[in-house]
Write a protein that holds these residues in place. Sequence first.
Motif: not given
Length: 935
Positions: A504-509, A539-546
């Motif tokens: 998620c931090a890498a914005n990989t779904d 924080l980055t992982a959480a934002k991207n996950f959302w």
Amino acid sequence: MAPPLSRRTLLQTAILATAGPGIAATASTATASAATLPAPAARRLRPFHLEDVTLDSGVFADKRRLMLDHARGYDVNRLLQVFRANAGLPAGGAVAPGGWEGLDGEANGNLRGHYTGHFLTMLSQAYASTGDPVYAEKIRTMVDALVEVREALRRDPAVLAAPGRFGGAVEQVRGSYQYVDLPAGVLSASPAITLAVWVRPTHAGTWARVLDFGDDTTRYMYLTARNADGVPRFALTTGGPGAEQGLDGTAPLPLDRWSHLAVTVADGTGTLYVDGTAVARNTAMTLTPASLGTPAHAWLGRSHFPADPVFAGALDGFDVWSRALSATEISRLQGSRAADTAAGPGDLASYAFDETEGAAFADASGRGLTATLRRTWGGPSHPGFLAAYPETQFIELESMTRGDYTRVWAPYYTAHKILRGLLDACLATDDDRALDLASGLCDWMHSRLSELPDATLQRMWGIFSSGEFGGIVEAIVDLHALTGKAEHLALARLFDLDRLIDACAANTDVLDGLHANQHIPIFTGYVRLYDATGEERYLTAAKNFWDMVVPHRMYGIGGTSTGEFWKARDVIAGTIGPATAETCCAYNLLKLSRTLFFHEPDPKYMDYYERALYNQVLGSKQDRPDAEKPLVTYFIGLTPGHVRDYTPKQGTTCCEGTGMESATKYQDSVYFAEADGSALYVNLYSPTTLTWAERGVTVTQTTDYPREQGTTLTVRGRTAAFALKLRVPSWATAGFRVTVNGRAVEGTPVPGGYLTVRRTWRSGDTVRVRVPFRLRVEKALDDPTLQTLFLGPVNLVARSSATDHLRFGLYRNAALSGDLLPTFTAVTGKPLHYTLDGTEFAPFFEGTEDPTHAYVRRAEPRVVFGGTDSGVANPAGPDGTTLLDEIWAGAPFASKGALVARVRTTVDAWVAAGLLGRADGDRIGAMAARASYVS
């Protein structure tokens, strides 16, 4: 001297202190205790306490009242029964709630204890919101009991004395995992034997052993009060179950009454007696107790088969003789103790069970075979352990490679609910004992998990269901803000699921196929870890996950998941079924949205918050009172004609737990403040009164929103300069207006933003917000013809028992603004209710049992404007977009002329593309010019 700070204030202060030096400077004297937290990170906003925001009359207050009545009326001793039983304490006649919170629940009750945590949180929120002492008293009762439970678990098990048939008896509480351990030599290799015992069973479960003497599941001798047929059975074997030589009774033993069981084995004959009468005889028994030699174990109440329950009930007068008593001798045992009959006490063993304390039982046989009360699982590995089942659930998880919730069902998820409930209880009532219980629980977890290799932890947390740990990270970090113990912050980091965080931090779904509610709450915890450590990856992982969930896996009501799992990104219509939108998921997405908004006040988070709160969360609570059940949904099926189930899965489910919490904190996100007090965010339009002590003002919202299209805010108190930031919903595309004391506020409202009003506020200042609603549709991402309807923030559902998608055309009387509402007819006396083609549409938030259609099939077969039919079929392009869709996509229109111009340019383009004939296009243009429209 300043008054002492409450636990709640200390926690909020500690959390604020983790938000950076500028914030810590405003946090009063308690900041020093939190100053040692590592790597403070910036939080722009802070919430208000529940007691700072009063919920006034309206749809939320009505729903909350129902849940408050449930909280008031439910006997918390029922919840505590499973904890007391696990500790071997008397339950005072309380009956476990059942369902998932009971010994007979799904997966054999392997989630029990979780509901107690939810209930503590609900009570804490109810007390904070209302100040009603009845909730504090219930909290006190529960904390009292849990303190006693933990102390009992720390000690060796103790005799629970009960009245016996002739004197004393030992009570075995159902769910206690306790049994009587006799010395191994009790049988003395005797070729003949008589066993006699008084039993008072309290449960009708099968295969609970009255006694089991043997080595394992191959060599043993047992007596059970109920076999698979529900009748007593004695058996002896040296070859396992298939080689048992047995005796079966003819009728079940009564519950809660004393019955006498006796067995004789001698000279190849076995006889089973019930209450002095022979009920079974086997004359072909080649095995005797001597066949077992000296058994490794001699147990009363415990089976060699791990899946069998421990005997629940009372035992009295257990005797063993090295001969077969006669029928007359056994008959005389009915009237008095063996020692008072001609048979005398058993010569191999004799226990009267008259003890009232300790864990030892004296033997009257003369052989000195003192028996000992034990737990099947021994005892906890750390004195902080607190649970409603043995520690074996946690131990077994450490070696599991795949999930099996019938064996191990999310023990750390359950621990989270207990921890959160205790922490909330402490914050609500300033009870240091609750804090001590919560701290000890985390100390115990750290003692276990810190010893495990990282590879083991990663495997555990990746296991579906069994490894689920819910929002435990958030709760541990909150606890750390109070205790400051380094071990607690270290514990929180032991729940890092690196594979998911890194993706998620890498914005990989990577969400396809994951269990939704297993993963949503962990990201709220990771944001709290960011608060405490400053590590950006959290924080980055959480934002991207959302962003991977909203809107790509979100239904119109704000819910997510189908059958508890996520499917492929952007597949909505293709996942609709009877088990969509698990209610826990909405609860946890709201928490995550709220937490992310503190760091980055992006209005998209509050747009989602409004959607899910005003629709799924409100609609998940049934609109009727019930002291016994919270009446909250588990799944909300979105299939046509779905009827909501408000008593799901036999009760006490995860969603009922979060549903209780949701209904007692509706006001928690109406207002936020800038950390330095320079601005007040009004996120939701809800009838509430905010007491903003820091600025010495109150802000009262007077509204019947969402039945009213706007709100009035009145500021009272000290003169104070701050910015009032009013949310402009993304759907409010026209007509949003704000006045202060009757004068229009300058500035252009931007849908999906905040309109800021900066001024020095004086007592009595009045702000009027007008938020016009319009009816709009939202299309399923993978099927634009499947649509759900919204009037402002409110999802409208069709009420119909039909099981196919209803088909409707909506453009026929559309307004120049693009509002589709003129196509509908308002229902007199029922706000937000409309009819179309004989079908009623109602707000999703109404908690009824009417069959509903959350999605309808859009059908616009002919081109119609202003109620006038052109006689031309409505053509569709290659992607399914119709001519009418493209025309109305240009709304709002400033005038009829603007609409007609849009019609003609669109028609010309479709004619040029070969999608529409020129003659038909001319007819459409002429008809559009003749038609009448509402503005």
